[in-house]
Design an enzyme around this catalytic site. Structure first.
Site, PDB file in Angstrom:
ATOM      1  N   LYS A  62      13.042   1.694   5.646  1.00  0.00           N
ATOM      2  CA  LYS A  62      11.694   1.147   5.804  1.00  0.00           C
ATOM      3  C   LYS A  62      11.647  -0.317   5.392  1.00  0.00           C
ATOM      4  O   LYS A  62      11.172  -1.183   6.140  1.00  0.00           O
ATOM      5  CB  LYS A  62      10.701   1.939   4.961  1.00  0.00           C
ATOM      6  CG  LYS A  62       9.286   1.343   4.931  1.00  0.00           C
ATOM      7  CD  LYS A  62       8.368   2.114   4.018  1.00  0.00           C
ATOM      8  CE  LYS A  62       8.509   1.688   2.574  1.00  0.00           C
ATOM      9  NZ  LYS A  62       7.484   0.699   2.155  1.00  0.00           N
ATOM     10  N   ASN A  63      12.135  -0.625   4.178  1.00  0.00           N
ATOM     11  CA  ASN A  63      12.033  -1.984   3.667  1.00  0.00           C
ATOM     12  C   ASN A  63      12.851  -2.970   4.491  1.00  0.00           C
ATOM     13  O   ASN A  63      12.468  -4.133   4.636  1.00  0.00           O
ATOM     14  CB  ASN A  63      12.455  -2.034   2.198  1.00  0.00           C
ATOM     15  CG  ASN A  63      11.448  -1.346   1.286  1.00  0.00           C
ATOM     16  OD1 ASN A  63      10.286  -1.171   1.658  1.00  0.00           O
ATOM     17  ND2 ASN A  63      11.880  -0.941   0.105  1.00  0.00           N
ATOM     18  N   CYS A 101       0.737  -0.391  -2.460  1.00  0.00           N
ATOM     19  CA  CYS A 101       0.621   0.558  -3.564  1.00  0.00           C
ATOM     20  C   CYS A 101       0.120  -0.131  -4.832  1.00  0.00           C
ATOM     21  O   CYS A 101       0.491  -1.269  -5.121  1.00  0.00           O
ATOM     22  CB  CYS A 101       1.983   1.196  -3.852  1.00  0.00           C
ATOM     23  SG  CYS A 101       2.485   2.421  -2.639  1.00  0.00           S
ATOM     24  N   ARG A 110       2.076  -7.841  -8.228  1.00  0.00           N
ATOM     25  CA  ARG A 110       3.242  -8.330  -7.492  1.00  0.00           C
ATOM     26  C   ARG A 110       2.805  -9.612  -6.788  1.00  0.00           C
ATOM     27  O   ARG A 110       2.568  -9.638  -5.587  1.00  0.00           O
ATOM     28  CB  ARG A 110       3.735  -7.274  -6.500  1.00  0.00           C
ATOM     29  CG  ARG A 110       4.294  -6.050  -7.193  1.00  0.00           C
ATOM     30  CD  ARG A 110       4.996  -5.119  -6.245  1.00  0.00           C
ATOM     31  NE  ARG A 110       4.043  -4.316  -5.506  1.00  0.00           N
ATOM     32  CZ  ARG A 110       4.399  -3.407  -4.590  1.00  0.00           C
ATOM     33  NH1 ARG A 110       5.669  -3.216  -4.314  1.00  0.00           N
ATOM     34  NH2 ARG A 110       3.499  -2.689  -3.955  1.00  0.00           N
ATOM     35  N   ASP A 148      12.500   1.934  -7.208  1.00  0.00           N
ATOM     36  CA  ASP A 148      11.932   2.869  -6.236  1.00  0.00           C
ATOM     37  C   ASP A 148      12.512   4.273  -6.351  1.00  0.00           C
ATOM     38  O   ASP A 148      12.104   5.173  -5.615  1.00  0.00           O
ATOM     39  CB  ASP A 148      12.125   2.344  -4.807  1.00  0.00           C
ATOM     40  CG  ASP A 148      11.090   1.295  -4.433  1.00  0.00           C
ATOM     41  OD1 ASP A 148      10.095   1.152  -5.165  1.00  0.00           O
ATOM     42  OD2 ASP A 148      11.271   0.616  -3.414  1.00  0.00           O
ATOM     43  N   ARG A 165       3.875   6.593   4.568  1.00  0.00           N
ATOM     44  CA  ARG A 165       4.249   5.183   4.654  1.00  0.00           C
ATOM     45  C   ARG A 165       5.750   4.997   4.484  1.00  0.00           C
ATOM     46  O   ARG A 165       6.300   3.985   4.939  1.00  0.00           O
ATOM     47  CB  ARG A 165       3.515   4.363   3.589  1.00  0.00           C
ATOM     48  CG  ARG A 165       2.012   4.231   3.812  1.00  0.00           C
ATOM     49  CD  ARG A 165       1.377   3.346   2.755  1.00  0.00           C
ATOM     50  NE  ARG A 165       2.152   2.131   2.593  1.00  0.00           N
ATOM     51  CZ  ARG A 165       2.578   1.666   1.424  1.00  0.00           C
ATOM     52  NH1 ARG A 165       2.325   2.321   0.309  1.00  0.00           N
ATOM     53  NH2 ARG A 165       3.278   0.549   1.363  1.00  0.00           N
TER      54      ARG A 165
END
Length: 422
Positions: free
Chosen positions: A22-23, A118, A123, A308, A400
């Site tokens: 995903k990232n 999230c 951040r 994560d 997500r």
């Protein structure tokens, strides 16, 4: 909102295919803005965040077509029509800020809403802005939007980040490919997603050296061409599914898994008494003992233990023999899953960025609430090893970042189902 019901107490055995990252995909997609020629991504994950990025790119005038059931993304930015990334789209996902560098590099201007995502602590995007300012961009924050200009184009420069930032490294790296002269990025993030982005940009004609190290050097070029690039596998999904048999018992082969993507994580699993074997098809995981052993974990930028995977690791350590200490060094406020695990019988004390977990013999199923993406799946993992039924509510975060969780775990013997909201 949908819920997921897990009935625990079953060993898992079988194979789980690991999706594209995903990232990585969310970083690669904005790279299409750098070129007039088509960029095609293969091994793309089918996730809500990918759909959000698709909508954002389309709002800027890019063409994005999902092929092969969403596994292939065919993109083209030959006819850019806009440089405004609107709040209504950007608020859904922090990765939206990654259009800033490519828009500046290609169009000389960008207006991008400050992002959402999230709720796991601050951040800030200041590192993104400072990095792009070092390349000659002019920045102004007004009414929740970043207004950026480079009327004479970007120029190479020296960028040294005070702390490691994956997103800021990605933004500056993309922008630097079309800047005049040489850019040196120091204290750069070393994550596999950075390496994957650099490989894609190089296939598009960029001149990049040093990805995967703390110093990246980019020699700007006049234009980038089109390319086809396979998205690297998702190391966070990989680690998540490796934890499933570690918690339940049994043996699972994570197809496509590579130890170099999750080395520090594998080391901790083995310290906890979990067998990890690298095979040609992927990583095979098996628990060697009735209960895992307690271990201490400290999250860190790659190649350290990934933040994560901290929530998922806590689900394993909740039933480990002994006392484990987890230190969260990346994000504050990332232990919101701990009270939910306590509802299932876990013994966890949180003080600031440190969680002390005293393992219990068994968790008990209970209704719990997902607070963010990784917390969602950590509660599902805990439910797999718990007695009775666990109901994980508010799982919209899950979609997500995880593709077909129920299908993948169910194929290995888990009793898990999704209940659609009325």
């Amino acid at each position: 909102m949908d819920s997921i019901i897990v009935t625990g107490g079953r060993e898992l055995n079988g194979q789980i295919p690991i999706a594209g990252a995903k990232n990585a995909c969310l970083t690669l997609m904005p790279a299409t803005l750098l070129s007039e020629e088509p960029l095609t991504l293969t091994n793309a994950p089918r996730l809500a965040d990918i759909r959000t990025m698709t909508t954002l790119l389309q709002s800027l005038g890019a063409e994005v077509t999902a092929l092969n059931e969403g596994r292939v993304l065919a993109m083209s930015s030959h006819d850019m029509t806009g440089h405004l990334a609107h709040y209504d789209i950007v608020r859904k996902m922090r990765a939206s800020i990654l259009v800033l560098g490519p828009l500046l590099a290609r169009m000389g201007q960008a207006v991008v809403s400050l992002p959402g995502g999230c709720a796991i602590g601050a951040r800030p995007v200041d590192l993104h802005l400072r990095g792009l300012e070092a390349l000659g961009a002019e920045m102004d924050l007004r009414e929740g939007y970043v207004h950026a200009r480079a009327p004479r184009g970007l120029r190479g420069g020296e960028v040294e980040f005070p702390i490691v930032s994956v997103g800021a490294t990605e933004n500056v790296l993309m922008a630097a490919t079309l800047a005049r002269g040489t850019t040196v990025i120091r204290n750069a993030a070393q994550e596999p997603e950075i390496v994957d982005l650099a490989r894609c940009l190089r296939a598009m004609g960029a001149r990049i050296e040093g990805e995967g190290t703390p110093t990246i050097v980019v020699e700007g070029v006049d234009r980038l061409r089109g390319a086809t690039h396979p998205v690297v596998i998702d190391r966070i999904e990989l680690g998540t599914y490796m934890l499933a048999p570690a918690i339940t018992g049994g043996e699972v082969l994570c197809l496509g898994g590579r130890r170099d993507l999750v080395g520090a994580f594998c080391d901790k699993l083995e310290e906890a008494g979990i067998d990890v074997r690298e095979e040609p098809e992927g990583l095979r995981v098996r628990r060697n003992r009735d209960r895992a052993r307690a271990v201490s974990v400290e999250t860190a930028p790659f190649p350290g233990f990934p933040t994560d995977l901290q929530a998922q690791m806590m689900a394993l350590l909740a039933t480990a023999e002994g006392v484990s200490v987890l230190e969260e060094r990346i994000f504050e406020n990332r232990f919101m899953h701990a009270p939910e695990l306590v509802r299932m019988g876990a013994d966890i004390e949180v003080h600031g960025g440190t969680a002390t977990v005293t393992g219990v013999e068994r968790l008990r199923g209970a209704p719990v609430m997902a607070t963010d993406l990784r917390a969602s799946v950590s509660l599902i993992l805990a439910g797999l090893g718990a007695e009775g039924e666990t109901i994980v509510n508010r799982v919209y975060h899950l979609d997500r970042g995880y593709e077909r969780v129920e299908e993948k775990l169910g194929a290995c013997g888990a009793k898990i189902e999704r209940v659609k909201a009325d």
